[in-house]
Write a protein that holds these residues in place. Structure first.
Motif, PDB file in Angstrom:
ATOM      1  N   GLY A   1       9.858  -8.555  -4.438  1.00 16.89           N
ATOM      2  CA  GLY A   1       8.830  -7.416  -4.075  1.00 16.89           C
ATOM      3  C   GLY A   1       9.536  -6.485  -3.034  1.00 16.89           C
ATOM      4  O   GLY A   1      11.448  -6.451  -3.247  1.00 16.89           O
ATOM      5  N   LEU A   2       9.285  -6.082  -2.008  1.00 18.29           N
ATOM      6  CA  LEU A   2       9.917  -5.589  -0.671  1.00 18.29           C
ATOM      7  C   LEU A   2       9.885  -5.717   0.441  1.00 18.29           C
ATOM      8  O   LEU A   2       8.801  -6.510   0.981  1.00 18.29           O
ATOM      9  N   LEU A   3      10.680  -4.792   1.019  1.00 20.87           N
ATOM     10  CA  LEU A   3      10.585  -5.525   1.909  1.00 20.87           C
ATOM     11  C   LEU A   3      11.979  -4.679   3.408  1.00 20.87           C
ATOM     12  O   LEU A   3      12.212  -3.621   2.921  1.00 20.87           O
ATOM     13  N   THR A   4      10.818  -4.286   4.690  1.00 21.46           N
ATOM     14  CA  THR A   4      11.553  -3.485   5.684  1.00 21.46           C
ATOM     15  C   THR A   4      11.367  -3.912   7.030  1.00 21.46           C
ATOM     16  O   THR A   4      10.563  -4.614   7.034  1.00 21.46           O
ATOM     17  N   GLU A   5      11.992  -3.269   7.708  1.00 19.14           N
ATOM     18  CA  GLU A   5      11.235  -3.459   8.906  1.00 19.14           C
ATOM     19  C   GLU A   5      10.777  -2.289  10.304  1.00 19.14           C
ATOM     20  O   GLU A   5      10.494  -2.590  10.609  1.00 19.14           O
ATOM     21  N   TYR A   6      10.132  -1.370   9.364  1.00 14.64           N
ATOM     22  CA  TYR A   6       9.689  -0.141   9.405  1.00 14.64           C
ATOM     23  C   TYR A   6       8.338  -0.302   9.509  1.00 14.64           C
ATOM     24  O   TYR A   6       7.596  -0.614   7.926  1.00 14.64           O
ATOM     25  N   PRO A   7       7.039   0.927  10.244  1.00 22.16           N
ATOM     26  CA  PRO A   7       6.429  -0.057   9.654  1.00 22.16           C
ATOM     27  C   PRO A   7       5.366   1.322   8.968  1.00 22.16           C
ATOM     28  O   PRO A   7       5.877   2.313   8.672  1.00 22.16           O
ATOM     29  N   MET A   8       4.073   0.963   8.670  1.00 22.34           N
ATOM     30  CA  MET A   8       3.403   1.347   7.777  1.00 22.34           C
ATOM     31  C   MET A   8       3.510   3.161   7.774  1.00 22.34           C
ATOM     32  O   MET A   8       3.224   3.351   8.893  1.00 22.34           O
ATOM     33  N   GLY A   9       3.505   4.090   6.536  1.00 22.08           N
ATOM     34  CA  GLY A   9       3.970   5.589   6.781  1.00 22.08           C
ATOM     35  C   GLY A   9       5.043   5.857   7.099  1.00 22.08           C
ATOM     36  O   GLY A   9       4.997   6.690   7.382  1.00 22.08           O
ATOM     37  N   THR A  10       6.197   5.074   7.271  1.00 16.15           N
ATOM     38  CA  THR A  10       7.066   5.783   7.728  1.00 16.15           C
ATOM     39  C   THR A  10       8.068   6.141   6.670  1.00 16.15           C
ATOM     40  O   THR A  10       8.127   5.437   5.768  1.00 16.15           O
ATOM     41  N   LYS A  11       8.633   7.551   7.387  1.00 16.85           N
ATOM     42  CA  LYS A  11       8.832   7.965   5.822  1.00 16.85           C
ATOM     43  C   LYS A  11      10.359   8.302   6.062  1.00 16.85           C
ATOM     44  O   LYS A  11      10.610   7.736   7.305  1.00 16.85           O
TER      45      LYS A  11
END
Length: 369
Positions: free
Chosen positions: A198-208
């Motif tokens: 999968g993919l994991l991030t702490e940043y909100p949707m749409g963050t460039k």
């Protein structure tokens, strides 16, 4: 979308509220929902909360933004993991600067029994790519394995491709929103990773993606892993930053040695020379040092039987396993268990013979005594 989930997202979107203050607020109030239902006067009594932050927490605009964010995540098929959730990566829970909210897309088990991160230069040589594939192939022979990297060019994407080739779940930690794959050229690979990884991030949707997000992303890679392998790295760069962070987290680090004159072996050689990493000679040697067993072989019995413990008790024991001794206040902070409840948990664990109390309100595992 639950009300609690919306309030959790709202905490991250509130001006003046970062990860550390979020943990303090939830610890004091009991939940994200209760934070927003607490009166201004009581909020101002919480350490770190000033008038501006209290006013921001009482603003309805943030809740509207949070509701929209939750809707976007749901449409994208992204799961939100809050630091109090049982599905949140347990290895990150013990790290002070870990993000309080993560977005996970795919089917990766972020609490897999064995997690190895592989990082290196974006300008990987043919040697580096070959070694990376050999490492992943070697790791494919072990149960409950998750391979982590950063989805970037070079060693990162070579790692993910090799994991797909040898059917090992692989997780890409991103420096952007989970719906913004960077670089765009890796969208196809990212899509293939979702089935088992999968993919994991702490940043909100749409963050460039922006420059400061990449070093921040590296702390998640380092925190998730049991072992970090640096394949190729220049003397400066993201891979060395990740290794430094992993060292600060007391993780096991290995570096692949290279030719003295090679630019992209200089960083690895320096890690070995300064004793910040063990020399990587083979997967077998690394596995021996990690005390892992191959598929089909009996696993070594755990040192402690935690099966009968509650989730909070398991977390306390885990913290004491990583830190030889800890103050009760530090245990409360890192476990996010209020001191009033923690005191009774510690007493119960002591009566079971699992921990020992020490002078100065310190605690340690009984086996450390």
């Amino acid at each position: 979308m639950s009300e609690e989930q919306m309030y959790r997202v709202a905490l991250g979107l509130t001006s003046g509220v970062g990860d550390k203050l979020t943990k303090i607020l939830v610890s004091y109030c009991g939940s994200a929902t209760e934070v927003f239902k607490t009166k201004r006067g009581k909020l101002l009594k919480i350490p770190g909360v000033g008038p501006k932050t209290a006013d921001a927490l009482l603003s309805k605009q943030t809740l509207l933004e949070a509701e929209e964010e939750c809707t976007k995540a749901e449409k994208e098929g992204a799961l939100m993991l809050f630091f109090t959730d049982t599905d949140y990566p347990q290895r990150l829970k013990t790290i002070d600067d870990a993000p309080t909210l993560l977005y996970l897309k795919g089917n990766a088990n972020v609490n897999a029994q064995k997690i190895v991160a592989i990082v290196g230069t974006r300008s990987a040589t043919s040697y580096g790519k070959k070694i990376t594939e050999e490492i992943v192939e070697g790791l494919s022979h072990f149960d409950s394995m998750l391979i982590v990297s950063g989805l970037a060019y070079g060693i990162d994407i070579t790692t993910h491709k090799a994991a797909l080739k040898y059917t090992v779940p692989t997780l890409g930690v991103m420096a952007a929103g989970v719906d913004v794959v960077y670089p765009a050229a890796h969208k196809g690979i990212a899509g293939q990773m979702l089935a088992e990884g999968g993919l994991l991030t702490e940043y909100p949707m749409g963050t460039k993606p922006e420059a400061p997000y990449f070093p921040a992303r590296n702390r998640i890679i380092a925190g998730l892993a049991d072992a970090l392998i640096v394949v190729e790295a220049a003397i400066k760069g993201g891979a060395l930053i990740t290794a430094d962070i992993a060292n600060s987290y007391n993780k096991d680090i290995f570096a692949v040695p290279g030719n003295v004159g090679s630019t992209y072996s200089e960083g690895c050689n320096r890690l070995i020379q300064t004793h910040k990493a063990g020399i990587f000679t083979s997967v077998q040697d690394m596995v021996f040092m990690m005390n892992w067993e191959k598929k089909g072989l009996p696993k070594a019995p755990p040192l402690l039987d935690l099966s009968a413990l509650s989730e909070e008790e398991k977390l306390v024991v885990s913290l004491l396993q990583q830190n030889k001794e800890m103050l009760i206040d530090e245990l409360s902070w890192k476990s996010q268990v209020p001191v009033s409840l923690l005191a009774s948990l510690l007493l119960g664990l002591e009566l079971q013979g699992m921990i020992k109390s020490m002078p100065g309100k310190k605690y340690t595992l009984a086996q450390n005594r």
